[in-house]
Design an enzyme around this catalytic site. Structure first.
Site, PDB file in Angstrom:
ATOM      1  N   TYR A 191       0.847  -1.200   0.000  1.00  0.00           N
ATOM      2  CA  TYR A 191       0.000   0.000   0.000  1.00  0.00           C
ATOM      3  C   TYR A 191       0.875   1.241   0.000  1.00  0.00           C
ATOM      4  O   TYR A 191       1.787   1.367   0.812  1.00  0.00           O
ATOM      5  CB  TYR A 191      -0.898  -0.007   1.242  1.00  0.00           C
ATOM      6  CG  TYR A 191      -1.814   1.184   1.358  1.00  0.00           C
ATOM      7  CD1 TYR A 191      -2.928   1.317   0.540  1.00  0.00           C
ATOM      8  CD2 TYR A 191      -1.565   2.186   2.303  1.00  0.00           C
ATOM      9  CE1 TYR A 191      -3.787   2.403   0.652  1.00  0.00           C
ATOM     10  CE2 TYR A 191      -2.416   3.279   2.429  1.00  0.00           C
ATOM     11  CZ  TYR A 191      -3.526   3.379   1.602  1.00  0.00           C
ATOM     12  OH  TYR A 191      -4.363   4.456   1.723  1.00  0.00           O
ATOM     13  N   ASP A 286       9.263   2.601  -0.111  1.00  0.00           N
ATOM     14  CA  ASP A 286       8.244   3.293   0.663  1.00  0.00           C
ATOM     15  C   ASP A 286       8.485   2.954   2.129  1.00  0.00           C
ATOM     16  O   ASP A 286       8.133   1.884   2.609  1.00  0.00           O
ATOM     17  CB  ASP A 286       6.846   2.842   0.224  1.00  0.00           C
ATOM     18  CG  ASP A 286       5.733   3.575   0.970  1.00  0.00           C
ATOM     19  OD1 ASP A 286       6.016   4.211   1.998  1.00  0.00           O
ATOM     20  OD2 ASP A 286       4.572   3.490   0.525  1.00  0.00           O
ATOM     21  N   LYS A 314       4.743   9.229   9.158  1.00  0.00           N
ATOM     22  CA  LYS A 314       4.478   8.723  10.499  1.00  0.00           C
ATOM     23  C   LYS A 314       5.493   9.206  11.533  1.00  0.00           C
ATOM     24  O   LYS A 314       5.305  10.244  12.150  1.00  0.00           O
ATOM     25  CB  LYS A 314       4.370   7.196  10.472  1.00  0.00           C
ATOM     26  CG  LYS A 314       3.206   6.688   9.611  1.00  0.00           C
ATOM     27  CD  LYS A 314       3.000   5.204   9.755  1.00  0.00           C
ATOM     28  CE  LYS A 314       1.910   4.678   8.829  1.00  0.00           C
ATOM     29  NZ  LYS A 314       0.554   5.122   9.177  1.00  0.00           N
TER      30      LYS A 314
END
Length: 373
Positions: A191, A286, A314
């Protein structure tokens, strides 16, 4: 474990709760008895009410789609209604009914120090007194940029954004601009945010909703996105062979965390690095989830594989909205205003988010976030 009632429930649970990161079950009710923890029995019984959570969520469903601002919060994959939180501190969370929980989710990654770290809050408070957003450069951007560049092997320049999704949107435009190619390779179950180009066999919330794709994504947006099988180098080779000199980049989570936990074979990562170099394509990690977590320099430092471009998020926001993408200087100089590839953001690099990221990174680097440190 946690069960989700309509109004009232009696629960028994073991104090040693299962570690279920990324699952609604990771919010584990925690007792705080007056007696010492050493005297606690192995199993406790408690009665909990969730009346206020139910009321707030019922109202939310009339105000927001599904009652949430992000689909995974709706508990569709586990059933029941979500618990509505009131406050957090350290390893604990309290809901609006004053039930206390041990939180293994950590706001889905950013709370690597635990919730509401005192040093981070103090720094953010001091910065807030100067203003929340300038709409202009501030020195804090330089400070966090230098920390990221020092930590992450692949990053020589960095562009801050407001989320991991936004970072990945900028990244895919960048790799296409730099290579003058359109096609990209991603992996099944990985994702990379909700941009149209990535919603092909994605994990995360897409998987929990049972949607292999998303309505509203035109075929033209995904025709240039090819999916390979993770840890299967031959599947990547086959796509390169069928699209000679047309692949802009291979994009992957170096450790898959959005469709379960999948550890990479190091030979797989080494093989992809070699394939991209042989075919004039870029390698993108990623590291929104793995960055500053697998190791301070991310999964690329841990495995010793250096990509060309890295996306982050994050942890570098310390609980405030921050994303970033960075890489080799010659690639990043394609980004406006240094180059022709346009990407912008009103709140990108805002002082509050930069401060939270800086203070969080300081603690990770020095090891002060570790138990007993």
């Amino acid at each position: 474990f946690f069960f989700f009632p309509n109004t009232l429930i009696t629960m028994k649970f073991a104090l040693a709760a299962a570690f279920l990161v990324g699952s609604a079950a990771a919010f584990n009710p925690a007792f705080a008895p007056k007696s010492s923890g050493l005297k606690m029995s192995a199993v406790e019984t408690g009665t909990y009410t969730f009346t206020k959570s139910e009321e707030v969520f019922a109202e939310a469903k009339e105000l927001m789609p599904g009652g949430v601002s992000s689909p995974v919060r709706a508990f569709k994959s586990v059933g029941g209604n979500p618990v509505v939180f009131d406050r957090v501190k350290g390893a604990y969370a309290w809901d609006v009914d004053e039930n206390k929980y041990i939180d293994y989710v950590g706001t889905w990654g950013p709370a690597i120090l635990g919730h509401a770290d005192d040093d981070v809050l103090a720094a953010v408070s001091a910065t807030m007194a100067k203003g929340t957003s300038f709409g202009a450069p501030c020195p804090l951007e330089n400070d966090l940029a230098k920390m990221v560049i020092d930590a992450v092997p692949s990053v020589e320049m960095v562009r801050f954004t407001n989320s991991g999704t936004e970072a990945c949107m900028g990244m895919i435009r960048l790799v296409r601009a730099y290579t003058n190619r359109e096609k990209v390779i991603k992996f099944e179950g990985c994702y990379h945010g909700h941009a149209d180009s990535f919603l092909v066999q994605a994990g995360s919330g897409v998987a929990t909703l049972g949607l292999p794709d998303s309505p509203g994504v035109p075929k033209s947006a995904t025709q240039a996105t090819f999916c390979a099988e993770y840890n299967n180098l031959e599947s990547v080779k086959a796509i390169f062979d069928a699209n000679k000199d047309e692949i802009a980049a291979v994009i992957l989570e170096p450790v898959v965390g959005n469709s379960g936990f999948i550890k990479p074979d190091k030979e797989f990562l080494e093989g992809i690095r070699k394939l991209t170099e042989e075919n004039g394509a870029l390698l993108v990690f990623d590291e929104v989830m793995t960055g500053f977590r697998v190791s301070y320099g991310g999964a690329q430092e841990y495995f010793g594989i250096t990509p060309d471009v890295t996306t982050m998020g994050k942890v570098i926001g310390g609980g405030l909205p921050v994303g970033a993408y960075g890489g080799r200087k010659d690639i990043m100089e394609m980004v406006a205003p240094a180059g022709p590839m346009y990407q912008a953001g009103t709140l990108s690099g805002n002082p509050l988010a930069m401060t939270a990221g800086i203070e969080t990174m300081k603690k990770i680097e020095t090891g002060r976030c570790l138990p007993g440190a």
